[in-house]
Write a protein that holds these residues in place. Structure first.
Motif, PDB file in Angstrom:
ATOM      1  N   GLY A 144      -4.665 -11.398  -8.183  1.00  0.00           N
ATOM      2  CA  GLY A 144      -5.827 -11.539  -7.305  1.00  0.00           C
ATOM      3  C   GLY A 144      -6.304 -10.251  -6.691  1.00  0.00           C
ATOM      4  N   LEU A 145      -5.480  -9.686  -5.838  1.00  0.00           N
ATOM      5  CA  LEU A 145      -5.870  -8.478  -5.132  1.00  0.00           C
ATOM      6  C   LEU A 145      -4.671  -7.543  -5.103  1.00  0.00           C
ATOM      7  CD1 LEU A 145      -7.853  -9.179  -1.827  1.00  0.00           C
ATOM      8  CD2 LEU A 145      -8.573  -7.806  -3.732  1.00  0.00           C
ATOM      9  N   SER A 146      -4.954  -6.238  -5.119  1.00  0.00           N
ATOM     10  CA  SER A 146      -3.847  -5.291  -5.003  1.00  0.00           C
ATOM     11  C   SER A 146      -3.259  -5.400  -3.596  1.00  0.00           C
ATOM     12  CB  SER A 146      -4.348  -3.875  -5.249  1.00  0.00           C
ATOM     13  OG  SER A 146      -5.112  -3.438  -4.152  1.00  0.00           O
ATOM     14  N   LYS A 147      -2.011  -4.975  -3.492  1.00  0.00           N
ATOM     15  CA  LYS A 147      -1.333  -5.046  -2.194  1.00  0.00           C
ATOM     16  C   LYS A 147      -2.098  -4.252  -1.136  1.00  0.00           C
ATOM     17  CE  LYS A 147       3.362  -4.165  -0.432  1.00  0.00           C
ATOM     18  NZ  LYS A 147       3.139  -2.766   0.061  1.00  0.00           N
ATOM     19  N   GLU A 148      -2.574  -3.074  -1.550  1.00  0.00           N
ATOM     20  CA  GLU A 148      -3.293  -2.242  -0.588  1.00  0.00           C
ATOM     21  C   GLU A 148      -4.570  -2.908  -0.108  1.00  0.00           C
ATOM     22  OE1 GLU A 148      -3.605   0.350  -3.612  1.00  0.00           O
ATOM     23  OE2 GLU A 148      -1.422   0.520  -3.638  1.00  0.00           O
ATOM     24  N   SER A 149      -5.295  -3.500  -1.063  1.00  0.00           N
ATOM     25  CA  SER A 149      -6.554  -4.120  -0.676  1.00  0.00           C
ATOM     26  C   SER A 149      -6.294  -5.302   0.243  1.00  0.00           C
ATOM     27  CB  SER A 149      -7.335  -4.559  -1.913  1.00  0.00           C
ATOM     28  OG  SER A 149      -7.829  -3.421  -2.598  1.00  0.00           O
ATOM     29  N   GLU A 150      -5.221  -6.011  -0.020  1.00  0.00           N
ATOM     30  CA  GLU A 150      -4.931  -7.156   0.853  1.00  0.00           C
ATOM     31  C   GLU A 150      -4.592  -6.687   2.262  1.00  0.00           C
ATOM     32  OE1 GLU A 150      -2.386 -10.205  -0.824  1.00  0.00           O
ATOM     33  OE2 GLU A 150      -1.905 -10.881   1.198  1.00  0.00           O
ATOM     34  N   GLU A 151      -3.846  -5.588   2.337  1.00  0.00           N
ATOM     35  CA  GLU A 151      -3.540  -5.036   3.659  1.00  0.00           C
ATOM     36  C   GLU A 151      -4.806  -4.604   4.379  1.00  0.00           C
ATOM     37  OE1 GLU A 151       0.968  -3.273   2.930  1.00  0.00           O
ATOM     38  OE2 GLU A 151      -0.669  -1.910   3.402  1.00  0.00           O
ATOM     39  N   THR A 152      -5.681  -3.972   3.609  1.00  0.00           N
ATOM     40  CA  THR A 152      -6.933  -3.529   4.218  1.00  0.00           C
ATOM     41  C   THR A 152      -7.740  -4.725   4.704  1.00  0.00           C
ATOM     42  OG1 THR A 152      -6.956  -1.633   2.724  1.00  0.00           O
ATOM     43  CG2 THR A 152      -9.022  -2.180   3.818  1.00  0.00           C
ATOM     44  N   LEU A 153      -7.714  -5.778   3.926  1.00  0.00           N
ATOM     45  CA  LEU A 153      -8.414  -7.000   4.332  1.00  0.00           C
ATOM     46  C   LEU A 153      -7.858  -7.507   5.654  1.00  0.00           C
ATOM     47  CD1 LEU A 153     -10.384  -9.326   3.762  1.00  0.00           C
ATOM     48  CD2 LEU A 153      -8.567 -10.434   2.444  1.00  0.00           C
ATOM     49  N   GLY A 154      -6.550  -7.485   5.785  1.00  0.00           N
ATOM     50  CA  GLY A 154      -5.936  -7.917   7.032  1.00  0.00           C
ATOM     51  C   GLY A 154      -6.412  -7.063   8.196  1.00  0.00           C
ATOM     52  N   ARG A 155      -6.496  -5.781   7.956  1.00  0.00           N
ATOM     53  CA  ARG A 155      -6.934  -4.867   9.010  1.00  0.00           C
ATOM     54  C   ARG A 155      -8.375  -5.180   9.412  1.00  0.00           C
ATOM     55  NH1 ARG A 155      -8.885   0.378   6.970  1.00  0.00           N
ATOM     56  NH2 ARG A 155     -10.847  -0.583   7.577  1.00  0.00           N
ATOM     57  N   ILE A 156      -9.204  -5.440   8.412  1.00  0.00           N
ATOM     58  CA  ILE A 156     -10.619  -5.706   8.685  1.00  0.00           C
ATOM     59  C   ILE A 156     -10.783  -7.014   9.446  1.00  0.00           C
ATOM     60  CG2 ILE A 156     -12.797  -6.322   7.553  1.00  0.00           C
ATOM     61  CD1 ILE A 156     -12.163  -4.196   5.459  1.00  0.00           C
ATOM     62  N   ILE A 157      -9.987  -8.004   9.090  1.00  0.00           N
ATOM     63  CA  ILE A 157     -10.075  -9.274   9.805  1.00  0.00           C
ATOM     64  C   ILE A 157      -9.669  -9.089  11.268  1.00  0.00           C
ATOM     65  CG2 ILE A 157      -9.063 -11.597   9.977  1.00  0.00           C
ATOM     66  CD1 ILE A 157      -9.110 -11.754   6.945  1.00  0.00           C
ATOM     67  N   SER A 158      -8.661  -8.245  11.480  1.00  0.00           N
ATOM     68  CA  SER A 158      -8.294  -7.930  12.863  1.00  0.00           C
ATOM     69  C   SER A 158      -9.469  -7.330  13.609  1.00  0.00           C
ATOM     70  CB  SER A 158      -7.122  -6.943  12.890  1.00  0.00           C
ATOM     71  OG  SER A 158      -5.936  -7.559  12.463  1.00  0.00           O
ATOM     72  N   GLU A 159     -10.141  -6.388  12.971  1.00  0.00           N
ATOM     73  CA  GLU A 159     -11.273  -5.744  13.620  1.00  0.00           C
ATOM     74  C   GLU A 159     -12.382  -6.754  13.899  1.00  0.00           C
ATOM     75  OE1 GLU A 159     -10.503  -1.492  11.306  1.00  0.00           O
ATOM     76  OE2 GLU A 159     -12.491  -2.424  11.228  1.00  0.00           O
ATOM     77  N   ALA A 160     -12.582  -7.654  12.939  1.00  0.00           N
ATOM     78  CA  ALA A 160     -13.638  -8.656  13.105  1.00  0.00           C
ATOM     79  C   ALA A 160     -13.325  -9.559  14.295  1.00  0.00           C
ATOM     80  CB  ALA A 160     -13.777  -9.480  11.832  1.00  0.00           C
ATOM     81  N   ARG A 161     -12.073  -9.960  14.404  1.00  0.00           N
ATOM     82  CA  ARG A 161     -11.692 -10.854  15.504  1.00  0.00           C
ATOM     83  C   ARG A 161     -11.875 -10.177  16.855  1.00  0.00           C
ATOM     84  NH1 ARG A 161      -5.898 -13.020  13.630  1.00  0.00           N
ATOM     85  NH2 ARG A 161      -5.793 -13.737  15.786  1.00  0.00           N
ATOM     86  N   ILE A 162     -11.437  -8.917  16.931  1.00  0.00           N
ATOM     87  CA  ILE A 162     -11.624  -8.200  18.196  1.00  0.00           C
ATOM     88  C   ILE A 162     -13.111  -8.043  18.478  1.00  0.00           C
ATOM     89  CG2 ILE A 162     -11.203  -6.056  19.431  1.00  0.00           C
ATOM     90  CD1 ILE A 162      -8.715  -5.662  17.783  1.00  0.00           C
ATOM     91  N   GLY A 163     -13.870  -7.836  17.412  1.00  0.00           N
ATOM     92  CA  GLY A 163     -15.308  -7.668  17.555  1.00  0.00           C
ATOM     93  C   GLY A 163     -16.018  -8.963  17.938  1.00  0.00           C
ATOM     94  N   GLY A 164     -15.259 -10.009  18.102  1.00  0.00           N
ATOM     95  CA  GLY A 164     -15.850 -11.253  18.586  1.00  0.00           C
ATOM     96  C   GLY A 164     -16.328 -12.199  17.497  1.00  0.00           C
ATOM     97  N   MET A 165     -16.029 -11.872  16.233  1.00  0.00           N
ATOM     98  CA  MET A 165     -16.465 -12.768  15.156  1.00  0.00           C
ATOM     99  C   MET A 165     -15.533 -13.979  15.068  1.00  0.00           C
ATOM    100  SD  MET A 165     -17.364 -10.094  12.083  1.00  0.00           S
ATOM    101  CE  MET A 165     -18.468 -11.144  11.135  1.00  0.00           C
ATOM    102  N   THR A 166     -16.141 -15.133  14.879  1.00  0.00           N
ATOM    103  CA  THR A 166     -15.336 -16.308  14.576  1.00  0.00           C
ATOM    104  C   THR A 166     -15.053 -16.322  13.081  1.00  0.00           C
ATOM    105  OG1 THR A 166     -17.244 -17.671  14.089  1.00  0.00           O
ATOM    106  CG2 THR A 166     -16.510 -17.600  16.394  1.00  0.00           C
ATOM    107  N   LYS A 167     -14.168 -17.229  12.706  1.00  0.00           N
ATOM    108  CA  LYS A 167     -13.878 -17.358  11.287  1.00  0.00           C
ATOM    109  C   LYS A 167     -15.166 -17.662  10.514  1.00  0.00           C
ATOM    110  CE  LYS A 167     -10.325 -20.042  10.624  1.00  0.00           C
ATOM    111  NZ  LYS A 167      -9.599 -21.263  10.243  1.00  0.00           N
ATOM    112  N   GLU A 168     -15.998 -18.478  11.122  1.00  0.00           N
ATOM    113  CA  GLU A 168     -17.247 -18.867  10.455  1.00  0.00           C
ATOM    114  C   GLU A 168     -18.186 -17.662  10.307  1.00  0.00           C
ATOM    115  OE1 GLU A 168     -15.711 -20.664  12.873  1.00  0.00           O
ATOM    116  OE2 GLU A 168     -14.939 -21.989  11.289  1.00  0.00           O
TER     117      GLU A 168
END
Lengths: 123, 123, 123, 123
Positions: free
Chosen positions: C85-109
């Motif tokens: 599916g995704l490389s390990k690095e890209s998945e980690e980066t995705l996790g980081r981005i989701i963290s940023e999104a959550r702090i930025g006030g984004m909901t899952k939706e």
DNA sequence: GTGGTCTAGACCACA
DNA sequence: GTGGTCTAGACCACG
């Protein structure tokens, strides 16, 4: 550890460096975690461009044999746990070599005896 | 005997041909003294330039695997006598592969077991 | 397909090229099996050194996105079957981005709605 | 909160620190307004140069994740109001990752399922 | 004509 | 001081 480059080989220099370092790791001349020469240092030592050494290091890094720590330069990996036995290419090459050995008249025993030499070597 | 060329391989086409013929001789698909396809015939069959096939045949001839008789047909050599052995290059490559296997965690027994596979093959 | 390089980005040029080609494959601007521009051609087109384009192609090749056929230059892979599916690095980066999104006030939706944009794109 | 640095990562150390603190804020290990370790303290704890920690803190401050009050202590920001969103860079990276996921054969549903994992995490 | 390799220099980010 | 990146130009193997 001494790295000797053959100018008249048709193997690219960066591959020769890569091969010698791999063999050095295998036979114990390079210990796990040991620091490799710096890119520039090795380049100067063997009288080639540093980009070429860099390319060899990149290849080794990509293959998982070494890693580069920003603080200390390049080092041999500490452990090689999860890695599979042999790469697909190397296994194919092994098959080719065995074919050549058989045509050359070597028995299985001759071949294994030759292999022993490389398994024993630990300079 | 079918010769299959891989376009996405890093190995030059002429060497792929050479390797497959060598393996064919080794595993018995090509008998001693058997006639090989003509350069042009083989080139057409696998859809490549006949210069490339010619290069492969030249290499095989130079390595002593085949010979060309005066009617221009190439044949597999009748006998491969001489002292059993590998070319210097192939032996070096074998050493490199054994190094990779060792780092990859293979024991001598693992390695020999892998070799068995290639010794057995005789299509 | 147009490849645009940003000089003031801190992403290396060869990575930018790599990223744009990957995105081109994903959104259909580059078809499976389609031939890529030549190394020299692309280098000239975007006004950079051909070694840099070469490096990008090597990376794409190593990652399995393209292959180089000696006869025809570089082409997009025909199939991407076995790849995970995704490389390990890209998945980690995705996790980081989701963290940023959550702090930025984004909901899952909110986040999924943003993703939709990139899933839809097919120029 | 424990911050673990990987020596063999390609990501610069100061960014690794930054990323871990951002993820800590996101998943609740670091509360709003909570005080961060001092630069020197953290540097000693993870055994790196304090300049590096300082750089990470500067970056976090510049991105608005933390602030430094007059007593020189760094604290997590109390509130992250403003319109929900991602930085331009992160959004671009997200696009790149989605491209990779699509080529890798992931469906939209696969991808969202992967995201769920990172949304759930709240240690 | 294609990619692959190499050189001799240079600059930059990181630590 | 380390590796990483990039340039401008060159030569070679392959087909």
């Amino acid at each position: 550890m001494i790295i000797a480059i053959s100018d008249n080989s048709d193997i690219p220099i960066y591959q020769q460096i890569r091969n010698q370092i791999v063999m050095g790791i295998s036979d114990g001349r390079l210990a796990m975690g040991e620091q490799l020469p710096t890119v520039r240092g090795l380049a100067e030592e063997i009288g080639i461009n540093s980009m070429t050494v860099n390319k060899a290091y990149q290849l080794l890094k990509q293959e998982g044999y070494i890693y580069t720590d920003r603080r200390n330069g390049a080092r041999v990996r500490e452990s090689f746990d999860g890695r599979p036995g042999l790469s697909k290419e190397s296994e194919e090459t092994l098959g080719r070599i065995i074919s050549e050995a058989r045509i050359g008249g070597m028995t299985k025993e001759d071949f294994y005896q030759l292999c022993e030499k490389y398994f024993k070597e630990r300079k």
